[in-house]
Design an enzyme around this catalytic site. Sequence first.
Site, PDB file in Angstrom:
ATOM      1  N   HIS A   1       0.722  -1.298  -0.051  1.00 26.70           N
ATOM      2  CA  HIS A   1       0.040  -0.022  -0.052  1.00 26.70           C
ATOM      3  C   HIS A   1       0.985   1.389  -0.044  1.00 26.70           C
ATOM      4  O   HIS A   1       0.435   2.334   0.847  1.00 26.70           O
ATOM      5  CB  HIS A   1      -0.877   0.154   1.293  1.00 26.70           C
ATOM      6  CG  HIS A   1      -2.020  -1.067   1.157  1.00 26.70           C
ATOM      7  ND1 HIS A   1      -2.623  -1.409   2.652  1.00 26.70           N
ATOM      8  CD2 HIS A   1      -2.473  -2.017   0.248  1.00 26.70           C
ATOM      9  CE1 HIS A   1      -3.400  -2.509   2.168  1.00 26.70           C
ATOM     10  NE2 HIS A   1      -3.324  -2.523   0.747  1.00 26.70           N
TER      11      HIS A   1
ATOM     12  N   HIS B   1      -7.018  -0.573   3.411  1.00 27.43           N
ATOM     13  CA  HIS B   1      -6.434  -0.953   2.176  1.00 27.43           C
ATOM     14  C   HIS B   1      -6.531   0.225   1.028  1.00 27.43           C
ATOM     15  O   HIS B   1      -7.532   1.147   1.254  1.00 27.43           O
ATOM     16  CB  HIS B   1      -7.208  -2.287   1.350  1.00 27.43           C
ATOM     17  CG  HIS B   1      -7.156  -3.443   2.155  1.00 27.43           C
ATOM     18  ND1 HIS B   1      -6.870  -4.589   1.749  1.00 27.43           N
ATOM     19  CD2 HIS B   1      -7.622  -3.606   3.503  1.00 27.43           C
ATOM     20  CE1 HIS B   1      -6.824  -5.525   2.795  1.00 27.43           C
ATOM     21  NE2 HIS B   1      -7.423  -4.906   3.937  1.00 27.43           N
TER      22      HIS B   1
END
Length: 583
Positions: free
Chosen positions: A523, A561
């Site tokens: 990420h 996320h």
Amino acid sequence: MVHNHSLFRGLSGLTLLFLFALALAAPSPTSETSINTTDYLIVGGGPAGLVIAEQLTRNPHIRVVLLEAGPDSSLDPIVTTPAEFFNAYPYFWNFSSAPDPALDGRTPELNQGRALGGGSAVNGMGYCRGASSVFDEWAHVSGNPGLSWKSMLEAFKATTHFQEDVHPEDQTAVNMTSFGDGPLEITTQRFQLGFDKPFVNKLLFELDVPEIDFCSGDGIGVTEQVDAIRADNRTRSYAWNTFGWLAAARSNFEVRHDAWVSKIGFHGKTANSVTYNNTLTNSMHTINAHEIIVAAGAIGSPQLLMLSGIGPEGQLKALGVPVVLNAPQVGQNLIDHHTAQLVYETVPAMGTTWQWQLNITAAQEAEEEYSANGGGLLGVPDGNVFAAFRLPDAVFDGLGSYHTSLPADRPHFIYEYTTAPFQTQFSNRTTITPFVALVQPEARGNVTLASADYRDQPIINSAYWGTPADKAAILYAYKKYRAFFATPELQPWVPVELFPGADITSDDGLWAAIQESSGSFHHPMGTVAIGSVLDTNWRVRGVQGLRVVGSPAAPSIITCHTQATAYALGYRAAKDIAVADGI
Ligand SMILES: Cc1cc2nc3c(=O)[nH]c(=O)nc-3n(C[C@H](O)[C@H](O)[C@H](O)COP(=O)(O)OP(=O)(O)OC[C@H]3O[C@@H](n4cnc5c(N)ncnc54)[C@H](O)[C@@H]3O)c2cc1C
Ligand SMILES: *[C@@H]1O[C@H](CO)[C@@H](O)[C@H](O)[C@H]1NC(C)=O
Ligand SMILES: *[C@@H]1O[C@H](CO)[C@@H](O)[C@H](O)[C@H]1NC(C)=O
Ligand SMILES: *[C@@H]1O[C@H](CO)[C@@H](O)[C@H](O)[C@H]1NC(C)=O
Ligand SMILES: *[C@@H]1O[C@H](CO)[C@@H](O)[C@H](O)[C@H]1NC(C)=O
Ligand SMILES: *[C@@H]1O[C@H](CO)[C@@H](O)[C@H](O)[C@H]1NC(C)=O
Ligand SMILES: *[C@@H]1O[C@H](CO)[C@@H](O)[C@H](O)[C@H]1NC(C)=O
Ligand SMILES: *[C@@H]1O[C@H](CO)[C@@H](O)[C@H](O)[C@H]1NC(C)=O
């Protein structure tokens, strides 16, 4: 995390090869020769780049060309089948961190997507937004009010729609007002894995947090999350087969894949061309453009800027890169979610996505079930349950105020688990891999050039557990998580601890296990940040004709996320560009 799933390839390799050959033979949407000059040139076909392409090409008077280093993989079952996302290595930039001092010099991989769709072609499909205070902070530090939660919520909605599963078994309730009528399809899991309910109950009880919707602005709680999956046949919904296909149907858009950009060219301080390698023919090409939009992800974007002479002057000179602009912040402020893992052997009743690989009969059944109506384990990307929570302030006593002074809706950690065998030494057993992710790290890493050759991987200092407070936090969270699996409610599901193993009990032993199992949650954000390198309208300060969008442009990292935010950032940038450029 290591990816080596030879078992899987052995079982269905022929089918995969056949479909993959079809994918390669499919005509590319456009020809190679037509355009040498364009209005907008987008580098990178991930969520941000493709949302912008779709938005800009709505105006028929604007010509847009998008260059993507990777191929069109939209017919490859590795990409379309949710359970196969861990096999996506053909579509990776195989990046790894530079030797990390906190990990005794280990170099965890930091793979990034490399195909039309970018990360959304290879990711775990989980879709969430996290704590709203992050976005309000972004609006404040960047001076761009479009980044506030209120405005980003409009962007989240405009990029997605929710679709009920067509064969629901045990669906979780979803707040429909979080979605709009945008291209990306979001749905729930068709069914839960056996372990999910006891796991949710455990998280709710032990962490003392509510069950929440991670799409409506809340940061702390437990969820059975929603995914970017097409509900009718349970195939991946991602940036290319949604935004990309819409744009590709328009005559003012041209997408060139297998087009690896090596450099942005300047006239004085105005960016005006892009040079790329057509890696299918091994030939270099240059396209002139009025405006260049870099959407090449959080690693690729700063790398391309530096290769083109925009970055820390001293470093560029030392490597022989002609300097266009001294921009010391390019490549700084790298923030990722870092994880550490546990591994347990599970009971057969667990029904993991990967269990069937060990049994040819079960594998055949799973493939038949999936091809019939998208059912069974192949339509399930992963363990879908996670919790986000905050540590007690006392953990940070004497370690500064970074973590304790975060706004109240910010979690420090996510607890999640995957059914994929991350640690390949256990891949002949049915396992689950619970992992802990530090989602608001204090430490910042950086991306720098290793050489002036665009083909060389940049140096990525990830800064794992990089401050004393981050280190104390992961040790505390890791121990707490491990204790959950030894309780009477969960232990029957996970009878054997394979990693770190029951004999490891000291803090030193657990710290070694954390170091050994540390990996990226994939990420990364922040390396070409708005409000720092970029002005409020995504332009690189100090030059003309050059913008950077998507994950690198984020000022800091969100709490879950990141793909939802990459799409929404693309949408916000497209609106800002349209206003500023009068189109
Ligand atoms: C393995 C993995 C799992 C993930 N799991 C999840 C998940 O479950 N849920 C979630 O929300 N997020 C997940 N993510 C993160 C999510 O996919 C990213 O946040 C998102 O894709 C970022 O979008 P972006 O458009 O900014 O950049 P990217 O998606 O990285 O797109 C950048 C594109 O630019 C291209 N590019 C780079 N350099 C060049 C160049 N020089 N020339 C031409 N093209 C170039 C790349 O090939 C890529 O296609 C995951 C990511 C990975 C890699
Ligand atoms: C990354 O590694 C995989 C093999 O694991 C390979 O198939 C792929 O081509 C590599 N990516 C690049 C860009 O070299
Ligand atoms: C539903 O989500 C919206 C925004 O996504 C939020 O404002 C609203 O409070 C949520 N409603 C419930 C009942 O959670
Ligand atoms: C799944 O459905 C979509 C339409 O929703 C279609 O475009 C796609 O080809 C289907 N994929 C498979 C593998 O059946
Ligand atoms: C073009 O890309 C190919 C494939 O990655 C590489 O082998 C070749 O060196 C590149 N050519 C140039 C001129 O950069
Ligand atoms: C293999 O899978 C089949 C079908 O699910 C099941 O009946 C059988 O018991 C499994 N065999 C083993 C050894 O687990
Ligand atoms: C898995 O492999 C290891 C070593 O390769 C072996 O010791 C173990 O018995 C195997 N386990 C199973 C369930 O086959
Ligand atoms: C990048 O980060 C590393 C590790 O934190 C640090 O040692 C190095 O000085 C940084 N480099 C630059 C150029 O900022």
